[in-house]
Scaffold this motif. Structure first.
Motif, PDB file in Angstrom:
ATOM      1  N   SER A 237       1.665  -0.203  -2.668  1.00 42.28           N
ATOM      2  CA  SER A 237       1.605  -1.082  -1.486  1.00 42.28           C
ATOM      3  C   SER A 237       0.607  -2.227  -1.693  1.00 42.28           C
ATOM      4  O   SER A 237       0.463  -3.095  -0.835  1.00 42.28           O
ATOM      5  CB  SER A 237       1.212  -0.278  -0.237  1.00 42.28           C
ATOM      6  OG  SER A 237      -0.152   0.097  -0.281  1.00 42.28           O
ATOM      7  N   LEU A 238      -0.067  -2.227  -2.836  1.00 45.41           N
ATOM      8  CA  LEU A 238      -1.123  -3.226  -3.057  1.00 45.41           C
ATOM      9  C   LEU A 238      -0.609  -4.541  -3.626  1.00 45.41           C
ATOM     10  O   LEU A 238      -1.362  -5.516  -3.728  1.00 45.41           O
ATOM     11  CB  LEU A 238      -2.198  -2.651  -3.989  1.00 45.41           C
ATOM     12  CG  LEU A 238      -2.926  -1.401  -3.467  1.00 45.41           C
ATOM     13  CD1 LEU A 238      -3.871  -0.853  -4.527  1.00 45.41           C
ATOM     14  CD2 LEU A 238      -3.693  -1.717  -2.187  1.00 45.41           C
ATOM     15  N   LYS A 239       0.659  -4.546  -4.030  1.00 41.25           N
ATOM     16  CA  LYS A 239       1.273  -5.778  -4.548  1.00 41.25           C
ATOM     17  C   LYS A 239       2.553  -6.000  -3.757  1.00 41.25           C
ATOM     18  O   LYS A 239       3.328  -5.070  -3.532  1.00 41.25           O
ATOM     19  CB  LYS A 239       1.625  -5.617  -6.037  1.00 41.25           C
ATOM     20  CG  LYS A 239       0.404  -5.535  -6.949  1.00 41.25           C
ATOM     21  CD  LYS A 239       0.027  -6.929  -7.452  1.00 41.25           C
ATOM     22  CE  LYS A 239      -1.136  -6.940  -8.408  1.00 41.25           C
ATOM     23  NZ  LYS A 239      -2.414  -6.469  -7.922  1.00 41.25           N
ATOM     24  N   ILE A 240       2.782  -7.248  -3.367  1.00 40.67           N
ATOM     25  CA  ILE A 240       3.912  -7.522  -2.483  1.00 40.67           C
ATOM     26  C   ILE A 240       5.246  -7.161  -3.136  1.00 40.67           C
ATOM     27  O   ILE A 240       6.132  -6.607  -2.483  1.00 40.67           O
ATOM     28  CB  ILE A 240       3.896  -8.998  -1.969  1.00 40.67           C
ATOM     29  CG1 ILE A 240       4.889  -9.164  -0.831  1.00 40.67           C
ATOM     30  CG2 ILE A 240       4.143  -9.994  -3.078  1.00 40.67           C
ATOM     31  CD1 ILE A 240       4.594  -8.357   0.398  1.00 40.67           C
ATOM     32  N   ASP A 241       5.395  -7.420  -4.444  1.00 40.74           N
ATOM     33  CA  ASP A 241       6.689  -7.148  -5.078  1.00 40.74           C
ATOM     34  C   ASP A 241       7.018  -5.665  -5.074  1.00 40.74           C
ATOM     35  O   ASP A 241       8.146  -5.274  -4.761  1.00 40.74           O
ATOM     36  CB  ASP A 241       6.694  -7.682  -6.519  1.00 40.74           C
ATOM     37  CG  ASP A 241       6.717  -9.203  -6.528  1.00 40.74           C
ATOM     38  OD1 ASP A 241       6.908  -9.798  -5.435  1.00 40.74           O
ATOM     39  OD2 ASP A 241       6.527  -9.791  -7.606  1.00 40.74           O
ATOM     40  N   SER A 242       6.037  -4.834  -5.440  1.00 39.02           N
ATOM     41  CA  SER A 242       6.332  -3.400  -5.489  1.00 39.02           C
ATOM     42  C   SER A 242       6.531  -2.838  -4.078  1.00 39.02           C
ATOM     43  O   SER A 242       7.399  -1.984  -3.858  1.00 39.02           O
ATOM     44  CB  SER A 242       5.256  -2.635  -6.250  1.00 39.02           C
ATOM     45  OG  SER A 242       3.968  -3.046  -5.849  1.00 39.02           O
ATOM     46  N   PHE A 243       5.771  -3.326  -3.103  1.00 42.19           N
ATOM     47  CA  PHE A 243       5.931  -2.809  -1.735  1.00 42.19           C
ATOM     48  C   PHE A 243       7.278  -3.256  -1.168  1.00 42.19           C
ATOM     49  O   PHE A 243       7.993  -2.481  -0.539  1.00 42.19           O
ATOM     50  CB  PHE A 243       4.768  -3.262  -0.852  1.00 42.19           C
ATOM     51  CG  PHE A 243       4.651  -2.512   0.438  1.00 42.19           C
ATOM     52  CD1 PHE A 243       4.691  -1.117   0.454  1.00 42.19           C
ATOM     53  CD2 PHE A 243       4.486  -3.169   1.649  1.00 42.19           C
ATOM     54  CE1 PHE A 243       4.579  -0.404   1.653  1.00 42.19           C
ATOM     55  CE2 PHE A 243       4.380  -2.474   2.851  1.00 42.19           C
ATOM     56  CZ  PHE A 243       4.426  -1.084   2.854  1.00 42.19           C
ATOM     57  N   MET A 244       7.641  -4.517  -1.416  1.00 42.77           N
ATOM     58  CA  MET A 244       8.930  -5.000  -0.911  1.00 42.77           C
ATOM     59  C   MET A 244      10.087  -4.280  -1.590  1.00 42.77           C
ATOM     60  O   MET A 244      11.148  -4.085  -0.996  1.00 42.77           O
ATOM     61  CB  MET A 244       9.052  -6.521  -1.095  1.00 42.77           C
ATOM     62  CG  MET A 244       8.359  -7.333  -0.011  1.00 42.77           C
ATOM     63  SD  MET A 244       8.663  -6.764   1.706  1.00 42.77           S
ATOM     64  CE  MET A 244      10.406  -7.101   1.895  1.00 42.77           C
ATOM     65  N   GLY A 245       9.879  -3.892  -2.856  1.00 41.51           N
ATOM     66  CA  GLY A 245      10.917  -3.117  -3.548  1.00 41.51           C
ATOM     67  C   GLY A 245      11.218  -1.826  -2.785  1.00 41.51           C
ATOM     68  O   GLY A 245      12.380  -1.410  -2.658  1.00 41.51           O
ATOM     69  N   ILE A 246      10.169  -1.217  -2.267  1.00 39.12           N
ATOM     70  CA  ILE A 246      10.347   0.038  -1.508  1.00 39.12           C
ATOM     71  C   ILE A 246      11.001  -0.251  -0.153  1.00 39.12           C
ATOM     72  O   ILE A 246      11.906   0.460   0.279  1.00 39.12           O
ATOM     73  CB  ILE A 246       8.976   0.747  -1.334  1.00 39.12           C
ATOM     74  CG1 ILE A 246       8.448   1.184  -2.704  1.00 39.12           C
ATOM     75  CG2 ILE A 246       9.089   1.940  -0.397  1.00 39.12           C
ATOM     76  CD1 ILE A 246       6.993   1.605  -2.723  1.00 39.12           C
ATOM     77  N   ILE A 247      10.549  -1.323   0.496  1.00 39.52           N
ATOM     78  CA  ILE A 247      11.147  -1.691   1.793  1.00 39.52           C
ATOM     79  C   ILE A 247      12.639  -2.024   1.618  1.00 39.52           C
ATOM     80  O   ILE A 247      13.479  -1.598   2.409  1.00 39.52           O
ATOM     81  CB  ILE A 247      10.368  -2.870   2.427  1.00 39.52           C
ATOM     82  CG1 ILE A 247       8.977  -2.383   2.837  1.00 39.52           C
ATOM     83  CG2 ILE A 247      11.112  -3.459   3.628  1.00 39.52           C
ATOM     84  CD1 ILE A 247       8.019  -3.466   3.273  1.00 39.52           C
TER      85      ILE A 247
END
Ligand code: PGA
Length: 251
Positions: A237-247
């Motif tokens: 969740s600390l990087k937008i790309d990885s968090f958005m990947g989950i969303i």
């Protein structure tokens, strides 16, 4: 129908500037996230700044802990009312790092859960077994003990407001994610406990998130399980790309 909740637990990371930047990025990226709820849980000192960014958007803010007393001489503690006051919707309680590093007990978690509900917050209460407990075959027992301890005295109506996060301790920050079947098995067990203690209606309402090394590339499979209603995400969740990947996987 339960809505998925994807929450980022930033733990003790970020500074004021990086927290605001990540919040701005998340606000923009999550604009079109439909049919699910998104939240970020920054360190306490950045709650207000992050809440300001998310004001009027669909992204919720949560604290990572709070104290059970309402006010008074409790140096260093922050009340649930204060957390609510700065614009938070959620508070994470009983995270395994607090249970195991800071020796929080289920009795503590229970007091905090009651206090959070009283203040109008949604508590995200974490339950999970250690690797040694899983290997000894005591996962069910451990979850049941944490469940009963953490939720003692809650009415059915209160229980409906609680979010449960199943976080096997051996999967947190280790890259060792529980298999979707392992997660589903425990989630099903928690759902059965909810039915046993509070009835079917409550059991079908309560959101049960999974947490522990959730990443963009494993989220889809885990979130695809019928009893997994979202994720509590640390590192990713600390990087937008990885968090958005989950969303995006959740969508
Ligand atoms: P992780 O942390 O995603 O880095 O494993 C999850 C959590 O502790 O909530």
């Amino acid at each position: 129908m339960r809505r998925l909740l994807i929450a980022g637990n930033w733990k003790m990371n970020m500074n004021h500037k990086t927290a605001v930047v990540l919040a701005e990025e998340l606000k923009k990226a999550a604009e079109n996230a439909a049919h699910l709820d998104v939240a970020a849980c920054p360190p306490l000192v950045y709650l207000q700044a992050v809440a300001n960014v998310f004001q009027g958007t669909k992204v919720g803010v949560g604290a990572q802990n709070g104290y059970f007393e309402e006010e008074g001489a409790f140096t260093g503690e922050i009340s649930m009312g204060m957390i609510k006051d700065v614009g938070c919707k959620y508070v994470i309680l009983g995270h395994s790092e607090r249970r195991h590093i800071l020796h929080e007990t289920s009795d503590d978690v229970c007091l905090k859960t009651h206090a959070a509900l009283k203040a109008g917050l949604t508590p995200i209460v974490c339950l999970g077994e250690l690797l040694s407990e899983r290997e000894a075959g005591t996962t069910d027992f451990v979850i049941r003990r944490q469940f009963d301890g953490s939720f003692s005295g809650l009415t059915s109506e209160q229980m409906k407001q609680v979010v449960i996060a199943y976080e096997p301790v051996w999967a947190i920050g280790t890259g060792k994610v529980a298999t979707p079947d392992q997660a589903e098995e425990v989630h099903l067990g928690i759902r059965a406990l909810l039915t046993e203690r509070y009835g079917k209606d409550v059991a079908e309402t309560v959101i049960i998130q999974y947490g522990g090394s959730v990443k963009a590339d494993n989220a889809r499979e885990i979130l695809g399980k019928p009893n997994v209603d979202g994720a509590l995400v640390g590192g990713a969740s600390l990087k937008i790309d990885s968090f958005m990947g989950i969303i995006n996987a959740a969508m």
